[in-house]
Design a protein around this motif. Structure first.
Motif, PDB file in Angstrom:
ATOM      1  N   TYR A  36       0.836  -1.213   0.000  1.00 11.55           N
ATOM      2  CA  TYR A  36       0.000   0.000   0.000  1.00 11.55           C
ATOM      3  C   TYR A  36       0.864   1.254   0.000  1.00 11.55           C
ATOM      4  O   TYR A  36       0.631   2.201  -0.762  1.00 11.55           O
ATOM      5  CB  TYR A  36      -0.924  -0.018   1.224  1.00 11.55           C
ATOM      6  CG  TYR A  36      -1.493   1.326   1.590  1.00 11.55           C
ATOM      7  CD1 TYR A  36      -2.499   1.915   0.826  1.00 11.55           C
ATOM      8  CD2 TYR A  36      -1.014   2.022   2.701  1.00 11.55           C
ATOM      9  CE1 TYR A  36      -3.012   3.150   1.167  1.00 11.55           C
ATOM     10  CE2 TYR A  36      -1.523   3.251   3.042  1.00 11.55           C
ATOM     11  CZ  TYR A  36      -2.525   3.815   2.282  1.00 11.55           C
ATOM     12  OH  TYR A  36      -3.032   5.044   2.616  1.00 11.55           O
ATOM     13  N   VAL A  74       2.741   1.730  -3.479  1.00 14.10           N
ATOM     14  CA  VAL A  74       1.935   2.253  -4.587  1.00 14.10           C
ATOM     15  C   VAL A  74       1.899   3.773  -4.537  1.00 14.10           C
ATOM     16  O   VAL A  74       2.108   4.454  -5.554  1.00 14.10           O
ATOM     17  CB  VAL A  74       0.506   1.670  -4.543  1.00 14.10           C
ATOM     18  CG1 VAL A  74      -0.399   2.399  -5.546  1.00 14.10           C
ATOM     19  CG2 VAL A  74       0.526   0.183  -4.854  1.00 14.10           C
ATOM     20  N   MET A  75       1.645   4.324  -3.358  1.00 12.41           N
ATOM     21  CA  MET A  75       1.602   5.789  -3.243  1.00 12.41           C
ATOM     22  C   MET A  75       2.985   6.397  -3.446  1.00 12.41           C
ATOM     23  O   MET A  75       3.112   7.478  -4.032  1.00 12.41           O
ATOM     24  CB  MET A  75       1.032   6.200  -1.879  1.00 12.41           C
ATOM     25  CG  MET A  75      -0.456   5.906  -1.732  1.00 12.41           C
ATOM     26  SD  MET A  75      -1.266   6.913  -0.471  1.00 12.41           S
ATOM     27  CE  MET A  75      -0.405   6.395   0.992  1.00 12.41           C
ATOM     28  N   ALA A 129      -4.271  10.050   2.775  1.00  8.80           N
ATOM     29  CA  ALA A 129      -3.398   8.936   3.145  1.00  8.80           C
ATOM     30  C   ALA A 129      -3.950   8.189   4.361  1.00  8.80           C
ATOM     31  O   ALA A 129      -3.941   6.951   4.398  1.00  8.80           O
ATOM     32  CB  ALA A 129      -1.994   9.443   3.423  1.00  8.80           C
ATOM     33  N   ARG A 156      -6.627   5.985   3.512  1.00  7.99           N
ATOM     34  CA  ARG A 156      -6.151   4.930   2.616  1.00  7.99           C
ATOM     35  C   ARG A 156      -6.851   4.987   1.257  1.00  7.99           C
ATOM     36  O   ARG A 156      -7.159   3.951   0.651  1.00  7.99           O
ATOM     37  CB  ARG A 156      -6.311   3.550   3.246  1.00  7.99           C
ATOM     38  CG  ARG A 156      -5.468   3.397   4.507  1.00  7.99           C
ATOM     39  CD  ARG A 156      -5.213   1.960   4.849  1.00  7.99           C
ATOM     40  NE  ARG A 156      -4.186   1.868   5.909  1.00  7.99           N
ATOM     41  CZ  ARG A 156      -3.284   0.915   5.992  1.00  7.99           C
ATOM     42  NH1 ARG A 156      -3.245  -0.039   5.082  1.00  7.99           N
ATOM     43  NH2 ARG A 156      -2.405   0.892   6.962  1.00  7.99           N
ATOM     44  N   THR A 195      -5.972   5.276  -1.865  1.00  9.55           N
ATOM     45  CA  THR A 195      -4.788   5.198  -2.716  1.00  9.55           C
ATOM     46  C   THR A 195      -5.047   5.734  -4.113  1.00  9.55           C
ATOM     47  O   THR A 195      -4.277   6.559  -4.625  1.00  9.55           O
ATOM     48  CB  THR A 195      -4.298   3.741  -2.809  1.00  9.55           C
ATOM     49  OG1 THR A 195      -4.112   3.230  -1.493  1.00  9.55           O
ATOM     50  CG2 THR A 195      -2.994   3.670  -3.580  1.00  9.55           C
ATOM     51  N   TRP A 196      -6.123   5.258  -4.761  1.00 15.79           N
ATOM     52  CA  TRP A 196      -6.362   5.668  -6.145  1.00 15.79           C
ATOM     53  C   TRP A 196      -6.762   7.129  -6.235  1.00 15.79           C
ATOM     54  O   TRP A 196      -6.386   7.823  -7.187  1.00 15.79           O
ATOM     55  CB  TRP A 196      -7.411   4.766  -6.790  1.00 15.79           C
ATOM     56  CG  TRP A 196      -6.923   3.367  -6.918  1.00 15.79           C
ATOM     57  CD1 TRP A 196      -7.393   2.255  -6.288  1.00 15.79           C
ATOM     58  CD2 TRP A 196      -5.793   2.929  -7.695  1.00 15.79           C
ATOM     59  NE1 TRP A 196      -6.647   1.146  -6.613  1.00 15.79           N
ATOM     60  CE2 TRP A 196      -5.660   1.530  -7.481  1.00 15.79           C
ATOM     61  CE3 TRP A 196      -4.892   3.565  -8.542  1.00 15.79           C
ATOM     62  CZ2 TRP A 196      -4.660   0.771  -8.096  1.00 15.79           C
ATOM     63  CZ3 TRP A 196      -3.893   2.803  -9.158  1.00 15.79           C
ATOM     64  CH2 TRP A 196      -3.796   1.437  -8.932  1.00 15.79           C
ATOM     65  N   TYR A 219      -5.697   9.394  -4.168  1.00 13.96           N
ATOM     66  CA  TYR A 219      -4.402  10.039  -3.943  1.00 13.96           C
ATOM     67  C   TYR A 219      -3.625  10.156  -5.262  1.00 13.96           C
ATOM     68  O   TYR A 219      -3.091  11.215  -5.597  1.00 13.96           O
ATOM     69  CB  TYR A 219      -3.616   9.216  -2.928  1.00 13.96           C
ATOM     70  CG  TYR A 219      -2.205   9.677  -2.640  1.00 13.96           C
ATOM     71  CD1 TYR A 219      -1.932  10.494  -1.549  1.00 13.96           C
ATOM     72  CD2 TYR A 219      -1.134   9.268  -3.441  1.00 13.96           C
ATOM     73  CE1 TYR A 219      -0.631  10.893  -1.265  1.00 13.96           C
ATOM     74  CE2 TYR A 219       0.162   9.673  -3.173  1.00 13.96           C
ATOM     75  CZ  TYR A 219       0.406  10.479  -2.078  1.00 13.96           C
ATOM     76  OH  TYR A 219       1.693  10.893  -1.826  1.00 13.96           O
TER      77      TYR A 219
END
Length: 414
Positions: A213, A216-217, A350, A353, A355-356, A358
């Motif tokens: 996780y 990816v960011m 963040a 969470r 992610t996408w 972000y």
């Protein structure tokens, strides 16, 4: 808590002083061209270090201390293997496209071995950063401060020797070497104090998934941030030359210094606060609004003071030769006025969470930045001033997008 915050603040201030001292030395000996090329060199280093810093190292900070002692060695080794894998992939990318990444460094004299030497030094810099993440995870903030002091003196000692060669290439290599040698000293201290786990070093696929996780960011941040910044500066060096680019970079590095203090103090407190309040939106909403309100007031008053004292600050931090940077510093300060509250809302993404989401907002930010640079420098012929102006407009749009993305948490609807 106060003592921890105090030592964290001292550490961040010491790091900011380290950055400013480095740029003061380069400005005094090499002028605006030295600032421009050092910034580009730092960005080259960041291509290797940012994914580990924002990925595996962040995972260490957040999860290492929650593991049983028997599993900490496995987590540390898994993170180390991932960092080395990222390092090798980026090394291959740089070697295959050496000209694209190093062409502007040809304007100064380098030893023939400079790139292999830099890659070797980077291994110690990466290990150093991973070990510091263990310090953060264990909340050893006082020791972190004293190790930061050691880092400062080792770096400046090595750098001072390199700068007195009057060779900009050797000076930049000395800059990297100073970080590498200080890293070795810090690692030695941590091993002697048995802070780094030295047993149970086996790779764990399950722990790899828990780090994914963050990775990816981090990869998104590098592709949409560090790489974009590198090639924007590459464009500036080729289009406007090293002196004009140096004026622009002088204000960027000034901005980086107070951004670091902001993120290392208010940012750390803010992230901890929202993480504990995510399950209570009624408590989270006033907390968010209060911190954004305080941030806007602090940003406006602080940035206004920087603008009023800009000439004095540029001379004190750099040299008289960098005074022309003050002519468009207001664009950089305007960018920071929008950027500082934006960083808090990025922390909220963040913590949630997302992610996408972000990655999407950062993709929009990078794309708008590139398009604005093309429009302002190509269409409106704004010169080097178009770069900080594009940055200011980009962060204005970035803040608006983040407010809309977090509107449920800010306004209770949407």
């Amino acid at each position: 808590m106060y003592r921890q915050s105090k030592w964290t603040f001292f550490t961040v201030v010491m790091r900011s002083l380290r950055v400013l001292a480095v740029f003061k030395l380069f400005a005094s000996f090499f002028g605006a061209p030295g600032i421009a090329l050092l910034s580009h060199f730092q960005n080259l280093i960041a291509l290797f270090t940012q994914i580990p810093d924002q990925g595996t190292n962040l995972a260490i900070i957040r999860e290492f201390n929650t593991l049983p002692i028997g599993k900490q060695g496995r987590f540390f080794f898994t993170a180390l293997v991932i960092n080395l894998g990222v390092f090798m992939l980026i090394t291959v990318l740089v070697i295959i496209n050496t000209g694209a990444f190093t062409r502007h460094f040809d304007t100064t004299t380098w030893p023939d071995y400079w790139l292999p030497a830099l890659l070797f030094i980077l291994l110690f810099i990466l290990l150093h950063a991973l070990c510091l993440a263990v310090l953060y995870a264990n909340k050893l903030y006082r020791l972190l401060f004293f190790l930061t002091v050691i880092h400062l003196f080792v770096l400046l000692g090595v750098l001072y020797t390199g700068i007195h060669s009057n060779n900009l290439g050797l000076a930049m290599l000395a800059f990297a070497l100073g970080h590498g040698l200080s890293g070795i000293a810090v690692i030695a201290v941590m091993i002697s104090k048995k802070i780094i786990p030295l047993t149970g070093w086996t790779y764990d696929k399950g722990m790899m998934h828990s780090i994914a996780y963050f990775m990816v960011m981090a990869i998104g941040g590098v592709l949409l941030g560090t790489f974009v910044d590198f090639f924007v500066r590459d464009f500036a060096l080729g289009w406007f030359g090293v002196e004009e680019t140096g004026y622009w970079q002088a204000q960027v590095r000034l901005s980086d210094s107070y951004r670091a203090v902001f993120l290392g103090t208010i940012g750390v407190v803010f992230y901890s606060g929202i993480s504990s309040l995510l399950n209570s939106r009624n408590s989270l909403r006033p907390y968010l609004r209060h911190h954004l309100y305080i941030t806007m007031i602090l940003a406006f008053s602080g940035l206004l003071l920087v603008w009023l004292l800009r000439d004095y600050i540029l001379v004190i931090l750099y040299s008289d030769a960098l005074l022309p940077a003050g002519q468009f510093i207001h664009y950089q300060l305007l960018a920071d006025f929008f950027a500082l509250p934006s960083f808090l809302l990025v922390y909220l993404l963040a913590a949630r969470r997302k992610t996408w989401l972000y990655l999407k907002v950062h993709f929009f930010s990078a794309l708008s930045y590139i398009l604005l640079i093309i429009i302002l420098t190509g269409w409106f012929k704004s010169g080097i001033a178009g770069l900080p102006l594009a940055n200011a407009l980009r962060y204005c749009l970035f803040l608006i997008i983040l407010i809309l993305s977090n509107r449920k948490y800010l306004f209770g609807h949407g």
